[in-house]
Design an enzyme around this catalytic site. Structure first.
Site, PDB file in Angstrom:
ATOM      1  N   SER A  20     -10.189  14.345   2.716  1.00  0.00           N
ATOM      2  CA  SER A  20      -9.029  15.374   3.828  1.00  0.00           C
ATOM      3  C   SER A  20      -7.846  15.221   2.549  1.00  0.00           C
ATOM      4  CB  SER A  20      -8.517  15.150   4.703  1.00  0.00           C
ATOM      5  OG  SER A  20      -8.102  13.258   5.104  1.00  0.00           O
ATOM      6  N   HIS A  25      -2.435   4.948   1.303  1.00  0.00           N
ATOM      7  CA  HIS A  25      -3.016   3.157   2.332  1.00  0.00           C
ATOM      8  C   HIS A  25      -2.460   3.510   3.997  1.00  0.00           C
ATOM      9  CE1 HIS A  25      -4.485  -0.533   3.687  1.00  0.00           C
ATOM     10  NE2 HIS A  25      -3.033  -1.084   4.126  1.00  0.00           N
TER      11      HIS A  25
END
Ligand code: GRF
Length: 224
Positions: A45, A141
């Protein structure tokens, strides 16, 4: 304190509220288009968010190649959908990490890559890759680093019952989920959030901060 609508002013806020810092505007003003390689292992994504950002002229960059290490992962589908070259390097088919990275380096060099973007790359990289692309590998992250390093960052934030979490783009260095922080986004955790709702909130901000991080890195790379 209540307002005339009966909302509690101290706790009310809009569902999609988030904070991003630095609050750079993506303005696509870099003088030279940079060549990107995306490394991914999952749904892709973030990879697709970058494709869209470039299509909308928000980013002066070209995705030269997607490198994946997981056969059948969602990122491959996205590459096919958007007509982007991809290379599958299944790490299980290589004798060791070094051999895998040598092949990655060969591809990066073939496409004259300026910046490597680890967008859900679920594999630790060694000094071999890092030293060949010093300060030119970034990773996204799903936590506000240095909190919640590791592969279960979103679940860990829920387990610790923190009230705010988010995402970080940082320069990759040998220690996992460390390295200079380029940009971060923060989101509130609601009492009824679960792993799915929180993951989706974090993904939304990831898709905003990753293009911004590349814009910041582009300015740096063009100064080299
Ligand atoms: C993201 O949450 C990213 O922070 C983490 O892996 C996830 C990748 O998601 N490193 P996607 O494959 O880009 O959808």
């Amino acid at each position: 304190m209540d307002n005339k609508n009966g909302d509690n002013l101290y706790s009310s806020r809009c569902q999609d509220e988030y904070i991003i810092s630095p609050g750079t505007k993506v303005i696509n003003n870099s003088p030279r288009k940079i060549n990107l390689a995306i490394l991914a292992s999952g749904h892709g994504s973030n990879f697709e968010a970058l494709i869209n950002s470039i299509k909308q002229n928000h980013l002066n960059a070209e995705i030269k190649v997607l490198i994946v290490n997981v056969p059948g992962c969602g990122a491959i589908e996205k590459a096919l959908k958007h007509n982007i070259k991809y290379v599958l390097l299944d790490n299980h088919k290589f004798p060791n990490r070094k051999a895998h990275e040598i092949e990655i380096l060969r591809i990066l060099s073939h496409y004259s890559i300026d910046l490597i973007v680890m967008a859900g790359w679920m594999r630790i990289v060694s000094n071999l890759l890092i030293e060949n692309y010093t300060e030119r590998i970034i990773n996204i992250h799903p936590s506000i680093l240095p909190s919640f390093k590791g592969s279960k960052a979103i679940q860990d934030a829920l387990n610790q019952a923190v009230k705010i979490t988010g995402c970080t783009v940082h320069i990759v260095q040998k220690e996992v989920d460390s390295g200079e922080i380029i940009i971060q986004g923060a989101v509130a955790i609601d009492s009824n959030d679960n792993i799915d709702t929180l993951t989706s909130k974090i993904h939304k901000i990831e898709h905003i901060i990753l293009p911004k991080a590349i814009e910041i890195m582009t300015t740096r790379i063009n100064k080299y």
